[in-house]
Design a protein around this motif. Sequence first.
Motif, PDB file in Angstrom:
ATOM      1  N   VAL A   1       0.838  -1.206   0.000  1.00  0.00           N
ATOM      2  CA  VAL A   1       0.000   0.000   0.000  1.00  0.00           C
ATOM      3  C   VAL A   1       0.871   1.253   0.000  1.00  0.00           C
ATOM      4  O   VAL A   1       0.704   2.132  -0.846  1.00  0.00           O
ATOM      5  CB  VAL A   1      -0.951   0.010   1.224  1.00  0.00           C
ATOM      6  CG1 VAL A   1      -1.701   1.334   1.312  1.00  0.00           C
ATOM      7  CG2 VAL A   1      -1.927  -1.157   1.142  1.00  0.00           C
TER       8      VAL A   1
ATOM      9  N   PHE B   1      -5.023   4.645  -4.262  1.00  0.00           N
ATOM     10  CA  PHE B   1      -5.902   4.666  -3.093  1.00  0.00           C
ATOM     11  C   PHE B   1      -6.565   6.022  -2.868  1.00  0.00           C
ATOM     12  O   PHE B   1      -7.511   6.127  -2.107  1.00  0.00           O
ATOM     13  CB  PHE B   1      -5.112   4.262  -1.838  1.00  0.00           C
ATOM     14  CG  PHE B   1      -4.624   2.842  -1.911  1.00  0.00           C
ATOM     15  CD1 PHE B   1      -5.477   1.787  -1.614  1.00  0.00           C
ATOM     16  CD2 PHE B   1      -3.330   2.549  -2.303  1.00  0.00           C
ATOM     17  CE1 PHE B   1      -5.045   0.472  -1.708  1.00  0.00           C
ATOM     18  CE2 PHE B   1      -2.886   1.241  -2.398  1.00  0.00           C
ATOM     19  CZ  PHE B   1      -3.746   0.202  -2.100  1.00  0.00           C
TER      20      PHE B   1
ATOM     21  N   VAL C   1     -11.645  -0.420   0.126  1.00  0.00           N
ATOM     22  CA  VAL C   1     -10.397  -1.148  -0.086  1.00  0.00           C
ATOM     23  C   VAL C   1     -10.486  -2.492   0.628  1.00  0.00           C
ATOM     24  O   VAL C   1     -10.925  -2.557   1.780  1.00  0.00           O
ATOM     25  CB  VAL C   1      -9.179  -0.352   0.466  1.00  0.00           C
ATOM     26  CG1 VAL C   1      -7.891  -1.157   0.335  1.00  0.00           C
ATOM     27  CG2 VAL C   1      -9.038   0.988  -0.256  1.00  0.00           C
TER      28      VAL C   1
ATOM     29  N   LYS D   1      -3.874  -1.366   6.493  1.00  0.00           N
ATOM     30  CA  LYS D   1      -5.110  -0.589   6.596  1.00  0.00           C
ATOM     31  C   LYS D   1      -4.800   0.847   7.023  1.00  0.00           C
ATOM     32  O   LYS D   1      -5.335   1.801   6.462  1.00  0.00           O
ATOM     33  CB  LYS D   1      -6.043  -1.263   7.614  1.00  0.00           C
ATOM     34  CG  LYS D   1      -7.343  -0.530   7.849  1.00  0.00           C
ATOM     35  CD  LYS D   1      -8.248  -1.287   8.806  1.00  0.00           C
ATOM     36  CE  LYS D   1      -9.507  -0.468   9.075  1.00  0.00           C
ATOM     37  NZ  LYS D   1     -10.493  -1.199   9.864  1.00  0.00           N
TER      38      LYS D   1
ATOM     39  N   ASP E   1      -2.075   2.422   6.473  1.00  0.00           N
ATOM     40  CA  ASP E   1      -1.443   3.093   5.327  1.00  0.00           C
ATOM     41  C   ASP E   1      -2.508   3.640   4.377  1.00  0.00           C
ATOM     42  O   ASP E   1      -2.402   4.760   3.883  1.00  0.00           O
ATOM     43  CB  ASP E   1      -0.532   2.116   4.560  1.00  0.00           C
ATOM     44  CG  ASP E   1       0.746   1.800   5.329  1.00  0.00           C
ATOM     45  OD1 ASP E   1       1.083   2.562   6.250  1.00  0.00           O
ATOM     46  OD2 ASP E   1       1.390   0.782   4.998  1.00  0.00           O
ATOM     47  N   VAL E   2      -3.545   2.827   4.112  1.00  0.00           N
ATOM     48  CA  VAL E   2      -4.625   3.291   3.234  1.00  0.00           C
ATOM     49  C   VAL E   2      -5.286   4.530   3.831  1.00  0.00           C
ATOM     50  O   VAL E   2      -5.462   5.551   3.156  1.00  0.00           O
ATOM     51  CB  VAL E   2      -5.711   2.197   3.035  1.00  0.00           C
ATOM     52  CG1 VAL E   2      -6.909   2.761   2.277  1.00  0.00           C
ATOM     53  CG2 VAL E   2      -5.146   0.984   2.311  1.00  0.00           C
TER      54      VAL E   2
ATOM     55  N   VAL F   1     -12.117   0.373   4.721  1.00  0.00           N
ATOM     56  CA  VAL F   1     -11.132  -0.692   4.525  1.00  0.00           C
ATOM     57  C   VAL F   1     -11.611  -1.989   5.193  1.00  0.00           C
ATOM     58  O   VAL F   1     -12.057  -1.968   6.345  1.00  0.00           O
ATOM     59  CB  VAL F   1      -9.758  -0.285   5.089  1.00  0.00           C
ATOM     60  CG1 VAL F   1      -8.697  -1.311   4.705  1.00  0.00           C
ATOM     61  CG2 VAL F   1      -9.347   1.095   4.582  1.00  0.00           C
TER      62      VAL F   1
END
Lengths: 126, 225
Positions: B157, B164, B170, B189, B191-192, B201
């Motif tokens: 990610v 993203f 996601v 998660k 990071d997203v 997520v």
Amino acid sequence: MHEYSTTLAIVEKVIDEAHKRNAKRVICVELKIGKLTLLSVEQVKFCFEAISKGTMLEGCELVIEQTPPVFKCQSCGRIENSINIDTLLYDHTAPSIPSFVCPACGNRLEIVGGKECIIKGMRIVV
Amino acid sequence: MKVIEPEEGEVIFDIELDENLQKENLRIAEENKKILREKGIKAVDVMGSVGAGKTSLIERMVERLDVKVAVINGDLTTTIDADRLKTKGVETVQINTGKECHLDANLVRKALSSLDLDSIDLILIENVGNLICPAEFPLGAELRIVVVSAAESPWAVSKHPYIFLDADMVAINKVDVAKLVGSDPTKMKEDVLSFNPSAEVFLTNCVTGEGVDELVNSLKSKLGL
């Protein structure tokens, strides 16, 4: 990522427009490429030189303005253009990744600028 | 670089063009959106890397959705994905891009013309496996799902922020193999969410179905299905 096909489209479009105006040569092409596109400016320059060889664009100057990303907060409407994405995109040794979060309210930022790839204009010899 | 200057008797003109090169894809994407809206069809763009589990997630989604679904599969070659989905009883169209690493609005338009749009409620569009390029080409879908798997590395990610930014949902898939490869799905998660705090997520395992109900329920409520 798609520099060759994009640059080919640029050269074809410029030649088309130049023919419409009975140009003998094109001596300058100006582009605007957003920093959020997946286009590398150096690659575009390389492809431009290669593709324009043997055409009316050969030896043409290429001016590229790189436009910064502009975000708009979906919650508070703040326009944010100070997020520096250079470390994210070009410096993989950077210690931290920038966060695309509204500095005012912490909500999602929508991309409103920086994804464009525009032929601004050209200088022709008639 | 050698710059060619005008010779005697030649005249220089500056021409303003303002020609947007993405214009054509954006125009067709908007048209796709309009066509789908007129038919009352919702469309979802499912993006993600090679082997992330996009087809598996779509299979699990199809099993859980009680509306009429059609699937458009994008791949360089083969009809493997469309054949897999066909066994789930949904109408499928395989797009073979040949060499292109992403779908574009025009390819989706062609696929739409081979579907019976009067008998469909939802179209799931599986993009070509790629965590980079599809982000650049809107297709006209109203929702974008990105699938990334824990098997791809702990940094799958953080190394690919771009895709993203515009994602609505996601799926961090293959959570069961995370330990084997040293990944942490919870960190992925985070990071997203650091790129896109409003993305939803889900940690999923498309073999056991873990996390898929939550994802499908959220999809249903987002699309009003």
